[in-house]
Design an enzyme around this catalytic site. Structure first.
Site, short mmCIF file in Angstrom:
data_model
loop_
_atom_site.label_atom_id
_atom_site.label_comp_id
_atom_site.label_asym_id
_atom_site.label_seq_id
_atom_site.Cartn_x
_atom_site.Cartn_y
_atom_site.Cartn_z
N ARG A 104 0.81 -1.27 -0.13
CA ARG A 104 -0.08 -0.06 -0.08
C ARG A 104 0.93 1.30 0.05
O ARG A 104 0.64 2.41 -0.57
CB ARG A 104 -0.84 -0.06 1.13
CG ARG A 104 -2.22 0.77 1.27
CD ARG A 104 -1.74 2.28 1.74
NE ARG A 104 -1.26 2.23 3.01
CZ ARG A 104 -0.30 2.93 3.63
NH1 ARG A 104 -0.02 4.05 2.94
NH2 ARG A 104 -0.09 2.80 4.69
N GLU A 377 3.56 10.14 7.90
CA GLU A 377 2.42 11.10 7.65
C GLU A 377 1.81 11.62 8.88
O GLU A 377 0.57 11.70 8.71
CB GLU A 377 1.15 10.53 6.60
CG GLU A 377 1.81 9.44 5.56
CD GLU A 377 2.78 9.88 4.77
OE1 GLU A 377 2.98 11.16 4.85
OE2 GLU A 377 3.26 9.30 3.58
#
Length: 398
Positions: A104, A377
């Site tokens: 991913r 992130e």
């Protein structure tokens, strides 16, 4: 007068206890099925070996295959991109991370960071040059923001770009860069006299190198690199004209964080399913352990958090598609879903007992991967402060 007949209720589905599939269109389900089938064929048979060896062999072939599925830059329009909905992109992230977070991450960095930066902030010439080959997987991209000494505080990055005639000269280092050593192009953010700007750095540019980072105990089936820029000279048209200031890279990060909201639930789902299956077949004290109250309590709590997280992901996806998704809401989803996914994995491990640490099962692999996902992130603390500021109106970052 007799009472009206009761409506026929659908059967309870342990895989979808809240009936979330009712929220999906036929096209949504088709996207999910396609990505799940690809991950089952191309990743799951090999991922334990890749993880144990600490490598992702054939990454270029995998990128091309993902490009043929339309999974790269999936929610972008034009330039060979699929133009899918954000819900469909989220479903793809869910299925990819159910296989492995590293897969991913490959897709997120390619589409939500590198491609999105070019698509949103690049010139038409830059878009035409790079995006079609990146959408097909012929060119892999990376995104250089984090530095060795500046992770959560990118505004104080040390990488800088200076004007030299019409050229730019970049110097600095970036750290923990997914896809870095296999990338054909890097989107690098640097300080300039006009604030933070983004630059497109083609692989092979003199002074630019991307040594791979090894000795990782998380995201082992993923290419992670350092970017070194030693007076890298770039032409004037290498700068992304539409991005000035920290808002540019942060907007890209918002897209990547959104994919994590879904993807983390894929890792959680895979671990929950492994624990549920194990509880039905593993016998202790003369019967399956799934028949004991403590095990059922764990499974119930895991299912509640998993499907609450999926509902949250769907809600944010619908808001994204309606153009109503705020950055604070993405922080809400990233904070909750990754944190709960890790707890689901840890609880699943307890149900599997000693077998839970074996790569014969996916649970420990997902748990260790999610430790990285929890940090990148935006850490837990950063997203707590984003929400804290939104709730109080007071900035606690400094």
């Amino acid at each position: 007068m007799s009472a009206p007949p009761s409506p026929q209720l659908p059967p309870f589905d342990p895989a979808d206890p809240l009936g979330i599939d009712d929220l999906l269109s036929d096209e949504d389900r088709a996207v999910r099925t396609t990505v799940r089938r690809w991950a089952g064929d191309r990743v799951l048979p090999h991922i334990a070996e890749w993880y144990e060896r600490g490598e992702l062999p054939g990454i270029r072939d995998l990128a091309r295959e993902l490009g043929s599925l339309g999974a790269l830059g999936m929610a972008l329009t034009g330039y060979g991109c699929a133009g899918a909905s954000h819900v469909q992109y989220g479903l793809a992230c869910l299925e990819l991370e159910a296989a492995d977070s590293g897969i991913r991450s490959l897709v997120s960095v390619q589409g939500s960071l590198a491609m999105y930066a070019i698509w949103r902030f690049g010139s038409e010439e830059q878009k035409q040059r790079w995006l079609p080959d990146m959408a097909s997987g012929e060119i892999i991209g990376c995104f250089g923001l984090t530095e060795p000494d500046h992770g959560s505080d990118p505004g104080n990055m040390r990488t800088h770009a200076k004007r030299d005639g019409t050229d730019w000269v970049l110097t600095g280092r970036k750290m923990w860069i997914t896809n870095g050593s296999v990338a054909g192009a890097a989107v690098v953010w640097a300080q300039t006299d006009d604030g933070i700007r983004g630059f497109l750095v083609p692989a092979g540019t003199p002074g630019f190198s991307a040594p791979e980072i090894t000795h990782k105990w998380s995201l082992r089936a993923s290419v992670t690199s350092e970017l070194v820029l030693d007076e890298v000279r770039l032409p004037a048209d290498a700068v992304l004209p539409g991005a000035k200031g920290l808002g540019g890279p942060l907007r890209c990060l918002g897209h990547a964080r959104y994919g994590i909201v879904w993807g983390s639930m894929g890792a959680a789902r895979a671990s929950f399913e492994a624990a549920l299956d194990y509880s039905r077949t593993r016998e202790q004290f003369g019967r399956p352990i799934g028949g004991f109250q403590l095990t059922q309590a764990k499974l119930a709590d895991m299912a509640v958090e998993l499907h609450k997280g999926l509902l949250l992901a769907h809600h944010l996806g619908r808001r994204f598609d309606a153009g109503r998704l705020r950055p604070e809401q993405i922080s809400f989803g990233k904070l909750n879903n990754v944190r709960e996914a890790i707890e689901i994995c840890r609880t699943a491990r307890t149900i599997l007992g000693a077998n839970g640490i074996s790569l014969e099962y996916p649970v420990m692999r997902h748990a260790t991967n999610l430790e990285s996902v929890l940090t990148y992130e935006g850490t837990v603390e950063m997203h707590q402060l984003v929400l804290g500021k939104a709730l109080t109106g007071l900035d606690a970052f400094r």
